[in-house]
Write an enzyme that holds these catalytic residues in place. Structure first.
Site, short mmCIF file in Angstrom:
data_model
loop_
_atom_site.label_atom_id
_atom_site.label_comp_id
_atom_site.label_asym_id
_atom_site.label_seq_id
_atom_site.Cartn_x
_atom_site.Cartn_y
_atom_site.Cartn_z
N ASP A 178 80.58 23.43 -16.30
CA ASP A 178 80.71 23.86 -14.90
C ASP A 178 80.41 22.72 -13.93
OD1 ASP A 178 79.91 25.11 -12.32
OD2 ASP A 178 80.19 26.98 -13.42
N HIS A 228 73.19 28.32 -17.34
CA HIS A 228 73.05 28.61 -15.92
C HIS A 228 73.52 30.03 -15.62
CE1 HIS A 228 77.42 28.16 -14.69
NE2 HIS A 228 77.45 27.60 -15.88
#
Ligand code: CO
Length: 195
Positions: free
Chosen positions: A44, A98
């Site tokens: 990401d 995350h």
């Protein structure tokens, strides 16, 4: 053909700033790297390893893939761990997931995700193992928990690799950590699965 000139401009400015603060920085790094940390994180764009822990080039060895997975079928990830432990002798392996992870979110779906299924199956396995615990939660809590459970599962996978087991057997100083990063405030949380 566009050459992304603005990125080269930024690169030059960045390198100059580092040299200004640390004269000879790049020349020193060119001779060797000796990072203390291996970071296994998600691809990401919001979870850039060096930036999150404010580290310069040379300080952290990095492997990233969708949903920070450590799979025994993944020659890439296992090679990174092997090199980091055996050659670089890193002291810490950090698996950092995350919240809001698109890979985890996709793995929560039951519909076919196309090619990426081949990768998300590793996260779906974590989901299956904890199905009972996950099913009683609302969607938001379930999403957050699966992000955390995935980190824990991947930490276990790191610990069970032959190279980590061998390092521990030989008395090499090596710790494995599971962390999760909150993209909404920029802060890390230690899941305290250290080993
Ligand atoms: Co992600």
């Amino acid at each position: 053909m566009k050459t992304l000139k603005h990125l080269f401009d930024r690169n030059r400015a960045w390198a100059e700033e580092i040299e200004r603060d640390n004269p000879g920085f790049f020349a020193g790094l060119a001779r060797q790297q000796s990072p203390e940390y291996l970071w296994i994180g998600c691809s990401d764009s919001r979870v850039s390893a060096n930036q999150i822990v404010d580290m310069l080039p040379g300080e952290i060895f990095v492997h990233r893939n969708i949903a920070n997975v450590v799979a025994y079928s993944d020659v890439n990830c296992l090679s990174v761990i092997h090199y980091a432990v055996e050659v670089l002798k890193v002291k810490h392996i950090i698996v950092c997931g995350h919240y809001g992870c698109g890979g985890i979110q996709a793995a929560m779906q039951t519909r076919d995700q196309g090619y990426v299924e081949n990768w998300l199956c590793h996260v779906k396995e974590v989901k299956r193992q904890h199905a009972e615990r996950l099913q009683n939660l609302d969607e938001h809590a379930r999403f957050d928990l699966l992000c955390e459970l995935n980190v824990r599962a991947q930490v276990c996978n790191v610990k069970e690799t032959g190279v980590v087991q061998a390092a521990w057997k030989s008395g090499q100083e090596l710790y494995v950590h599971g962390w999760i990063y909150d993209i909404s405030n920029g802060l890390l949380k230690d899941l305290e699965v250290n080993g």
